[in-house]
Scaffold this motif. Structure first.
Motif, PDB file in Angstrom:
ATOM      1  N   ASN A 107      -6.200   8.940   2.686  1.00  0.00           N
ATOM      2  CA  ASN A 107      -5.985   7.840   3.631  1.00  0.00           C
ATOM      3  C   ASN A 107      -4.609   7.273   3.378  1.00  0.00           C
ATOM      4  N   MET A 108      -3.997   6.667   4.386  1.00  0.00           N
ATOM      5  CA  MET A 108      -2.615   6.210   4.241  1.00  0.00           C
ATOM      6  C   MET A 108      -2.457   5.127   3.187  1.00  0.00           C
ATOM      7  N   ASP A 109      -3.510   4.380   2.891  1.00  0.00           N
ATOM      8  CA  ASP A 109      -3.398   3.272   1.927  1.00  0.00           C
ATOM      9  C   ASP A 109      -3.541   3.735   0.483  1.00  0.00           C
ATOM     10  N   GLN A 110      -4.047   4.949   0.248  1.00  0.00           N
ATOM     11  CA  GLN A 110      -4.388   5.368  -1.105  1.00  0.00           C
ATOM     12  C   GLN A 110      -3.156   5.581  -1.982  1.00  0.00           C
ATOM     13  N   ASP A 111      -3.381   5.394  -3.297  1.00  0.00           N
ATOM     14  CA  ASP A 111      -2.316   5.530  -4.298  1.00  0.00           C
ATOM     15  C   ASP A 111      -1.133   4.639  -3.934  1.00  0.00           C
ATOM     16  N   ASN A 112      -1.464   3.386  -3.651  1.00  0.00           N
ATOM     17  CA  ASN A 112      -0.436   2.398  -3.275  1.00  0.00           C
ATOM     18  C   ASN A 112       0.403   2.910  -2.102  1.00  0.00           C
ATOM     19  N   ALA A 113      -0.269   3.524  -1.132  1.00  0.00           N
ATOM     20  CA  ALA A 113       0.309   4.032   0.121  1.00  0.00           C
ATOM     21  C   ALA A 113       1.175   5.277  -0.063  1.00  0.00           C
ATOM     22  N   ASN A 147      -1.706  -0.341   7.222  1.00  0.00           N
ATOM     23  CA  ASN A 147      -0.844   0.838   7.098  1.00  0.00           C
ATOM     24  C   ASN A 147      -0.584   1.470   8.451  1.00  0.00           C
ATOM     25  N   TYR A 148      -1.613   1.554   9.269  1.00  0.00           N
ATOM     26  CA  TYR A 148      -1.436   2.108  10.619  1.00  0.00           C
ATOM     27  C   TYR A 148      -0.459   1.263  11.419  1.00  0.00           C
ATOM     28  N   LYS A 149      -0.640  -0.046  11.403  1.00  0.00           N
ATOM     29  CA  LYS A 149       0.215  -0.936  12.193  1.00  0.00           C
ATOM     30  C   LYS A 149       1.666  -0.864  11.727  1.00  0.00           C
ATOM     31  N   ALA A 150       1.865  -0.712  10.411  1.00  0.00           N
ATOM     32  CA  ALA A 150       3.223  -0.708   9.871  1.00  0.00           C
ATOM     33  C   ALA A 150       3.950   0.612  10.128  1.00  0.00           C
ATOM     34  N   ARG A 151       3.210   1.713  10.189  1.00  0.00           N
ATOM     35  CA  ARG A 151       3.847   3.031  10.261  1.00  0.00           C
ATOM     36  C   ARG A 151       4.042   3.552  11.685  1.00  0.00           C
ATOM     37  N   PHE A 152       3.248   3.058  12.628  1.00  0.00           N
ATOM     38  CA  PHE A 152       3.346   3.558  14.001  1.00  0.00           C
ATOM     39  C   PHE A 152       3.631   2.407  14.951  1.00  0.00           C
TER      40      PHE A 152
END
Length: 371
Positions: A107-113, A147-152
């Motif tokens: 997932n995009m948030d894992q391992d501190n993103a 994470n979704y909102k920040a990356r796309f």
């Protein structure tokens, strides 16, 4: 990263120097300016480092052209089976845009993103060359989809959770099925999205003469015949019938406003349904079911590849299920003109073989009933 002009840092230094001379030390604004692209080559960066050069082709304006799309969901940073073929197809110039129907990276948030960073590097050869259009899935849920909102960065002012855009002869609507499942982030989101969808569909129907096709993309399907306990396997699924089976359901809304094609993912397989509404098959005819269909066409395409592998199907297909493929792959959608859509499923397991191929045909006069 967003492209920055190399002279920007110099402009900032001059501004700071001039303010200090006047005795009024004020922090300079950090907003980039003078951003521009040149055709056909561009790169992003600053004095601290630059990306490699990328090529892009701008989308054509207006409804009178034939967009070619790659469509899929559920692509992970691990086991991204279909992605190498998608990258090669993109480099050949086969597509004008990508529709990624939810679930990214795992997932995009894992391992501190850092997993999100790995995934974004993975898709860069495609996403840097084509519009990479998205909708959120259940794997984006953590920290209120941050994470979704920040990356796309998608169109509209709803942080990419729902939006619409025009592409050739089609109006494409992206929305969040996840507002029905993660109610801790606010039940009001279900109502807000529903009313936005209805308003957008009303406007799209008024514009049917110019853009006859209405296509939706949302992560969790209304129907599926997979052997699991996902929402789409329940007769009264939340996406289909709404909260508590009666509030803000989407099937009646989409049927009322004549949505032609509904794209889904979530199930790690490919399934094409017969034209359907309320469990009833509405084929155009026995010989040509997708010519002038009397219900929307559903495509579930979630087999691009991730660490969760493929999803099995139930032993016997449902009467409304036309084709089921348990193989890695992705979907090609060619919006040929205002009356013809071409849909193909590419199997990566069979070295790019086309394992499903249909045309959806609807006369323009058929859409005027919604005006």
């Amino acid at each position: 990263m967003r492209p920055l002009c190399p002279c920007w840092s110099c402009c900032c230094l001059l501004l700071v120097f001039s303010l200090e001379v006047l005795g009024t030390p004020v922090a300079p604004k950090a907003a980039p300016e003078q951003v521009h692209l040149s055709y056909p080559v561009y790169r992003c960066g600053s004095s601290q480092g630059w990306s490699r050069r990328f090529r892009f082709r701008a989308l054509k304006n207006g409804p009178h052209w034939s967009p070619r799309l790659a469509v899929f969901g559920d692509l992970g940073a691990e086991n991204p089976k279909a992605f190498p073929r998608l990258r090669r197809d993109t480099q050949k110039g086969m597509y004008d845009a990508v529709l990624h129907v939810g679930d990214f990276a795992y997932n995009m948030d894992q391992d501190n993103a850092r997993v999100g960073d790995k995934f974004m590097r993975l898709i860069e050869p495609v996403a840097a060359s084509l519009p990479y259009m998205t909708c959120p899935g259940n794997h984006e849920e953590r920290y209120n989809f941050s994470n979704y909102k920040a990356r796309f960065s998608m169109p509209g002012n709803n942080e990419g959770l729902w939006y619409s855009w025009d592409l050739g002869p089609a109006h494409i609507i992206s929305f969040s099925t996840e507002v029905y499942f993660f109610l801790s982030y606010g039940r009001h989101l279900v109502e807000r999205q529903f009313h936005w969808l209805e308003s957008d569909l009303q406007k799209a129907n008024k514009n049917r003469a110019a853009r006859p096709w209405i296509i939706t993309m949302g992560h969790r399907p209304m129907y599926c015949s997979n052997a699991d306990l996902d929402d789409c396997t329940w007769h009264e699924s939340k996406v289909r019938k709404g909260l508590r089976g009666k509030f803000y359901g989407l099937e009646d809304l989409f049927y009322k406003y004549g949505v032609d094609l509904q794209l889904w993912a979530h199930e790690h397989s490919y399934e094409r349904l017969w034209p359907i509404y309320n469990y009833q098959v509405f084929n155009g005819s026995q010989e040509m079911p997708y010519t002038n269909p009397r219900g929307p066409v559903h495509i579930i395409t979630g087999s691009a590849g991730c660490e969760e592998r493929l999803t099995p199907f139930s032993l016997f297909p449902r009467p409304w299920s036309a084709v089921r493929v348990k193989e890695y792959g992705y979907t090609r959608l060619h919006i040929l003109n205002g009356t013809h859509l071409h849909i193909q499923q590419v199997s990566d397991d069979q070295d790019g073989k086309i394992v499903d191929d249909i045309w959806v045909v609807r006369p323009l006069v058929d859409r005027m009933m919604y005006l």
